[in-house]
Design a protein around this motif. Structure first.
Motif, PDB file in Angstrom:
ATOM      1  N   ALA A  23      -0.927   9.661  -9.160  1.00  0.00           N
ATOM      2  CA  ALA A  23      -1.000   8.217  -9.429  1.00  0.00           C
ATOM      3  C   ALA A  23      -0.951   7.940 -10.924  1.00  0.00           C
ATOM      4  N   GLU A  24      -1.634   8.765 -11.710  1.00  0.00           N
ATOM      5  CA  GLU A  24      -1.656   8.562 -13.165  1.00  0.00           C
ATOM      6  C   GLU A  24      -0.282   8.743 -13.779  1.00  0.00           C
ATOM      7  N   ARG A  25       0.503   9.679 -13.253  1.00  0.00           N
ATOM      8  CA  ARG A  25       1.863   9.882 -13.776  1.00  0.00           C
ATOM      9  C   ARG A  25       2.723   8.639 -13.614  1.00  0.00           C
ATOM     10  N   LYS A  26       2.447   7.860 -12.582  1.00  0.00           N
ATOM     11  CA  LYS A  26       3.215   6.640 -12.320  1.00  0.00           C
ATOM     12  C   LYS A  26       2.490   5.391 -12.822  1.00  0.00           C
ATOM     13  N   HIS A  27       1.356   5.593 -13.488  1.00  0.00           N
ATOM     14  CA  HIS A  27       0.559   4.478 -14.029  1.00  0.00           C
ATOM     15  C   HIS A  27       0.182   3.485 -12.937  1.00  0.00           C
ATOM     16  N   THR A  62       5.329   3.721  -4.056  1.00  0.00           N
ATOM     17  CA  THR A  62       5.003   2.580  -4.914  1.00  0.00           C
ATOM     18  C   THR A  62       5.639   2.795  -6.282  1.00  0.00           C
ATOM     19  N   PRO A  63       6.370   1.795  -6.776  1.00  0.00           N
ATOM     20  CA  PRO A  63       6.989   1.932  -8.103  1.00  0.00           C
ATOM     21  C   PRO A  63       5.932   2.033  -9.207  1.00  0.00           C
ATOM     22  N   ALA A  64       6.350   2.552 -10.346  1.00  0.00           N
ATOM     23  CA  ALA A  64       5.470   2.673 -11.514  1.00  0.00           C
ATOM     24  C   ALA A  64       4.786   1.341 -11.788  1.00  0.00           C
ATOM     25  N   HIS A  65       3.533   1.426 -12.224  1.00  0.00           N
ATOM     26  CA  HIS A  65       2.696   0.280 -12.575  1.00  0.00           C
ATOM     27  C   HIS A  65       2.317  -0.560 -11.359  1.00  0.00           C
ATOM     28  N   GLY A  87       4.354  -1.160  -2.854  1.00  0.00           N
ATOM     29  CA  GLY A  87       5.717  -0.632  -2.822  1.00  0.00           C
ATOM     30  C   GLY A  87       6.654  -1.553  -2.065  1.00  0.00           C
ATOM     31  N   PRO A  88       7.807  -1.039  -1.698  1.00  0.00           N
ATOM     32  CA  PRO A  88       8.817  -1.866  -1.040  1.00  0.00           C
ATOM     33  C   PRO A  88       8.475  -2.229   0.407  1.00  0.00           C
ATOM     34  N   GLY A  89       7.472  -1.590   0.969  1.00  0.00           N
ATOM     35  CA  GLY A  89       7.144  -1.840   2.368  1.00  0.00           C
ATOM     36  C   GLY A  89       8.124  -1.112   3.279  1.00  0.00           C
ATOM     37  N   ILE A  90       8.037  -1.401   4.542  1.00  0.00           N
ATOM     38  CA  ILE A  90       8.898  -0.757   5.538  1.00  0.00           C
ATOM     39  C   ILE A  90       9.651  -1.868   6.262  1.00  0.00           C
ATOM     40  N   VAL A  91      10.962  -1.790   6.209  1.00  0.00           N
ATOM     41  CA  VAL A  91      11.774  -2.846   6.815  1.00  0.00           C
ATOM     42  C   VAL A  91      11.515  -2.903   8.317  1.00  0.00           C
ATOM     43  N   VAL A  92      11.641  -4.104   8.867  1.00  0.00           N
ATOM     44  CA  VAL A  92      11.320  -4.345  10.271  1.00  0.00           C
ATOM     45  C   VAL A  92      12.040  -3.363  11.188  1.00  0.00           C
TER      46      VAL A  92
END
Length: 168
Positions: A23-27, A62-65, A87-92
């Motif tokens: 998690a820290e690597r991706k802030h 989940t994208p950075a930050h 993050g982007p979630g999961i499409v329906v």
């Protein structure tokens, strides 16, 4: 409940100790919201495997930050654990399939076998719990685990378990 109950707070703490470097690597901002601990009717190894899989997925997708939150609430005498991410979630179209063994979301560069969610779901359901994906369009994924509790409410000592690596 049987012979084996497990503290959700302790499992969250151990899983985050293990995965915090990722998690820290991706802030990423990691949040834990537990008003009171619950001892759930599942052995520690199984609960750790389930929570670790969900938190690892949340961190990976989940994208950075971004943000990953672990919560615990009581609901009608049962423990409701949630692992949410930004993050982007999961499409329906993929929401039912993500629990299929070996299924992998299309268009991802993340490694894995596609077995984690399938195994986690089976562990929880084998013990009489419920494992669900909550649809949060545009807000990321949210997985909910509902498990029976033996002891519903244990106060958490505010001076311990704060992630500093000490144990009581």
């Amino acid at each position: 409940c049987g012979a084996s109950t497990t503290s959700v707070h302790e499992v969250y703490r151990r899983v985050l100790e293990d995965l915090l470097p990722l998690a820290e690597r991706k802030h990423l901002d990691i949040g834990v919201e537990i008003e009171q601990d619950a001892r759930v009717c599942i052995n520690e190894i199984d609960l750790t495997a389930v929570v670790k899989n969900l938190v690892d997925n949340a961190i990976r997708y989940t994208p950075a930050h971004g943000r990953v939150d672990l919560t615990l609430k009581m609901d009608n005498g049962q423990a409701l654990l949630q692992i949410r991410d930004s993050g982007p979630g999961i499409v329906v179209e993929e929401q039912e399939r993500v629990f299929d063994p070996f299924y992998r979301s299309l268009g991802t560069d993340e490694s894995g076998s596609g077995l984690g969610l399938s195994i986690a779901q089976r562990i929880v359901e084998r013990l009489g719990g419920r494992f669900a994906l909550v649809n949060r369009p545009g807000l990321g994924a949210c997985f909910e685990i509902t498990l029976p509790c033996e002891v519903q409410r244990l106060e958490i000592d505010a001076t311990s378990g704060d992630g500093d690596g000490t144990s009581s």
